[in-house]
Write a protein that holds these residues in place. Structure first.
Motif, PDB file in Angstrom:
ATOM      1  N   UNK A  46      -6.130  -2.618   8.128  1.00  0.00           N
ATOM      2  CA  UNK A  46      -5.011  -2.339   9.033  1.00  0.00           C
ATOM      3  C   UNK A  46      -3.757  -1.948   8.239  1.00  0.00           C
ATOM      4  N   UNK A  47      -3.581  -2.547   7.074  1.00  0.00           N
ATOM      5  CA  UNK A  47      -2.458  -2.139   6.218  1.00  0.00           C
ATOM      6  C   UNK A  47      -2.633  -0.687   5.771  1.00  0.00           C
ATOM      7  N   UNK A  48      -3.850  -0.325   5.387  1.00  0.00           N
ATOM      8  CA  UNK A  48      -4.113   1.066   4.959  1.00  0.00           C
ATOM      9  C   UNK A  48      -3.883   2.030   6.124  1.00  0.00           C
ATOM     10  N   UNK A  49      -4.364   1.664   7.321  1.00  0.00           N
ATOM     11  CA  UNK A  49      -4.191   2.532   8.491  1.00  0.00           C
ATOM     12  C   UNK A  49      -2.724   2.687   8.851  1.00  0.00           C
ATOM     13  N   UNK A  50      -1.985   1.590   8.804  1.00  0.00           N
ATOM     14  CA  UNK A  50      -0.563   1.641   9.148  1.00  0.00           C
ATOM     15  C   UNK A  50       0.199   2.502   8.133  1.00  0.00           C
ATOM     16  N   UNK A  51      -0.140   2.352   6.862  1.00  0.00           N
ATOM     17  CA  UNK A  51       0.548   3.127   5.819  1.00  0.00           C
ATOM     18  C   UNK A  51       0.245   4.618   5.987  1.00  0.00           C
TER      19      UNK A  51
ATOM     20  N   UNK B 126       0.868  -1.191   0.000  1.00  0.00           N
ATOM     21  CA  UNK B 126       0.000   0.000   0.000  1.00  0.00           C
ATOM     22  C   UNK B 126       0.895   1.229   0.000  1.00  0.00           C
ATOM     23  N   UNK B 127       0.528   2.220  -0.775  1.00  0.00           N
ATOM     24  CA  UNK B 127       1.210   3.513  -0.746  1.00  0.00           C
ATOM     25  C   UNK B 127       0.181   4.586  -0.405  1.00  0.00           C
TER      26      UNK B 127
END
Ligand code: FES
Length: 147
Positions: free
Chosen positions: A124-129, A57-58
């Motif tokens: 969670x990947x989007x939030x972390x990124x 994810x970016x």
């Protein structure tokens, strides 16, 4: 006639989607109308994170007077990761760095109206990124007397 048929098919698709997949209505509507995808040139905040599933994810952020006025995402992942990136970018708009701390994976899932358990890591990947992109902004904008 064709319009009625299209509406009927769209409603049928929505019913099947909501019953079988566990996504909420906002997520379904976003799937039909994806937003905020694409790189921003010269962002003030940027991060690229690869999740345990191998998808990347970016997140791109542009600030104006310490508020986000442009946000976007890119991903090489599944449809669910694109949905989550889209909600993350939308939720970032207009926020200060402090407010952005509240845009976590859980907050993204809530805004989407839920997601199937096996797809929740995408949020969670989007939030972390997003949080990493905020960190990159903060690191680059430390006042000279605090460095
Ligand atoms: Fe990994 Fe969607 S399956 S981010």
């Amino acid at each position: 006639m064709a319009k009625n048929m299209n509406n009927h098919l769209e409603n049928l698709q929505k019913d099947i989607f909501l019953k079988n997949d566990g996504y909420g209505v906002p997520a379904f509507d976003r799937m039909l109308n994806p937003l905020y995808r694409g790189a921003l040139a010269g962002p003030d905040g940027y991060a690229r994170v690869t999740g345990p599933c191998g998808d990347t994810m970016e997140i791109f952020l542009r600030f104006d007077h310490d508020r986000i006025n442009e946000a976007s995402f890119e991903t090489d992942g599944c449809g669910s990761s694109a949905l989550c990136g889209s909600f993350a970018a939308e939720m970032a708009l207009g926020k200060t760095p402090d407010e952005l701390l509240g845009v976590t994976g859980d907050a993204i899932l809530e805004k989407m109206g839920g997601a199937p358990e096996k797809e929740q890591h995408c949020a969670h990947l989007a939030g972390e990124t997003l949080q990493e992109a905020l960190s990159s902004y903060m690191i680059n904008n430390v006042p000279p007397n605090e460095k």
